[in-house]
Design an enzyme around this catalytic site. Sequence first.
Site, short mmCIF file in Angstrom:
data_model
loop_
_atom_site.label_atom_id
_atom_site.label_comp_id
_atom_site.label_asym_id
_atom_site.label_seq_id
_atom_site.Cartn_x
_atom_site.Cartn_y
_atom_site.Cartn_z
N LYS A 125 0.80 -1.23 0.00
CA LYS A 125 0.00 0.00 0.00
C LYS A 125 0.83 1.27 0.00
CE LYS A 125 -3.36 -0.98 -0.53
NZ LYS A 125 -3.83 -1.55 -1.85
N GLY A 127 1.98 2.30 -3.20
CA GLY A 127 2.00 2.63 -4.61
C GLY A 127 3.00 1.79 -5.38
N HIS A 179 5.78 -10.12 -0.73
CA HIS A 179 6.17 -8.86 -0.09
C HIS A 179 7.33 -9.08 0.90
CE1 HIS A 179 3.21 -6.10 -1.74
NE2 HIS A 179 2.28 -7.03 -1.58
N SER A 220 -5.24 2.64 3.97
CA SER A 220 -5.31 1.91 2.71
C SER A 220 -5.22 0.41 2.96
CB SER A 220 -4.19 2.36 1.77
OG SER A 220 -4.28 1.70 0.53
N TRP A 231 -2.66 -11.66 2.66
CA TRP A 231 -1.22 -11.87 2.46
C TRP A 231 -0.73 -13.10 3.23
CZ3 TRP A 231 -2.22 -6.42 3.70
CH2 TRP A 231 -2.30 -5.62 2.56
#
Length: 437
Positions: A125, A127, A179, A220, A231
């Site tokens: 979150k 971008g 991630h 967000s 996730w």
Amino acid sequence: MHPVEMQKSVSVQVDSDFALLLPSGAYEIKKMEPRSRLRKVILFCLLLSLFGMVAFGYFCPDQVCALSPRERVAESLALTYAEAPGRPLPDVISQPGLSYDEVLHDDFRFDLNAHDVMVFLHIQKTGGTSFGRHLVMDLDLKRPCNCQRARKRCHCFRPHSNEIWLFSRYSTGWKCGLHADFTELTACVGGELDRHEGSAVHRRYFYITLLREPVSRYLSEFRHVKRGATWKGSRHWCQGRTATAAEVPPCYTGESWRGVTLEEFASCSWNLANNRQTRMLADLALVGCYNGTLRHRTSDTDRVLLASAKRNLAAMSYFGLTEFQKISQYVFEETFNLRFAVPFTQHNATVSGATLAALTPAQVDHIKRLNSLDLELYEFAKNLMFKRFEALKHRDSDFEYRWRHLGEVARSGVTEFDWDSNLEDATTEKSRGLDDI
């Protein structure tokens, strides 16, 4: 005879007579004893001084020394290793990377023809999804990445070989875990590239990342989780093992936390959304991995995490800020001597902004307390990026022209989306796995 001269004569006579009475060599030993005694006194004083310094450092009050002894040791580890991302404690992580200062040398060049690798640390979150697409689709390269939309994957090869120059979600996939954070990436990237390319190669690593204003980023993530994201595929790898369920417990029961309220989301004290940016940029081994960062947080571990995150961020070859996209684009292009074929467009009005406007002051304060480390890290990052921008601007004789024409490169086939368009990850795309954003 003068009294003084008479005293000297008597003294010499006594010493001479005494020497005659001693065995051979004993007189020389007698003369050496004062010097030996002096050395012992000096050695004792040195040991006493060393003990005093150690004792003072251990027992001095916190208001005087600021850090406790254990924290001082840990923070010194976080602050004294070489200024390069991917080069934290030698017994924890071994992959080196080039620092920003090294990149700015006059003779530096990110060499696509050699063994340079750009590693994108994608924090949720911030971008990063849109920026990751820019990396694989919009850079002006001799050999552009070959992207296959159906697979959401691009082959980013060097101009004259099929070696990879970009390690990111859209070029290699989540090779080091969904991630993957700094701790995971720096322990994993080299080995994964060796396996992928079939040989061990000496590479130069250039770590890059994005940060976002913490309250907006937190909201967000809340909205994303509310829509069903989990996730679950994240490994949380640290010091050779994945975190246990006890170390990283879920905040919900069932398959997801769909429909969660903001109050429920913020009430889970071990929620990974809290201070996510600091945690993902720090060397978690410094605080006992996840055992010391979620359910067993202390002021000591918090300060060590923050110091480590600041150090790693400052040493990275590049980082950008979502709220300052044009500056971030310029800094990237000047740092790597690469050009994007589209300008990054600033979108200040996001869904998270609308959510923030609807919150009460008490709710905002609570979110800020939950993300106090991220708030300090973001201020540090903002100040540092402005300094880098001013330094690059000062040495760029064509700055005015470059600034007006940023992203204007004569090339066809570039994408039309902008950096911020995917900040909220539209839920209408049913074919997209939520866990993979």
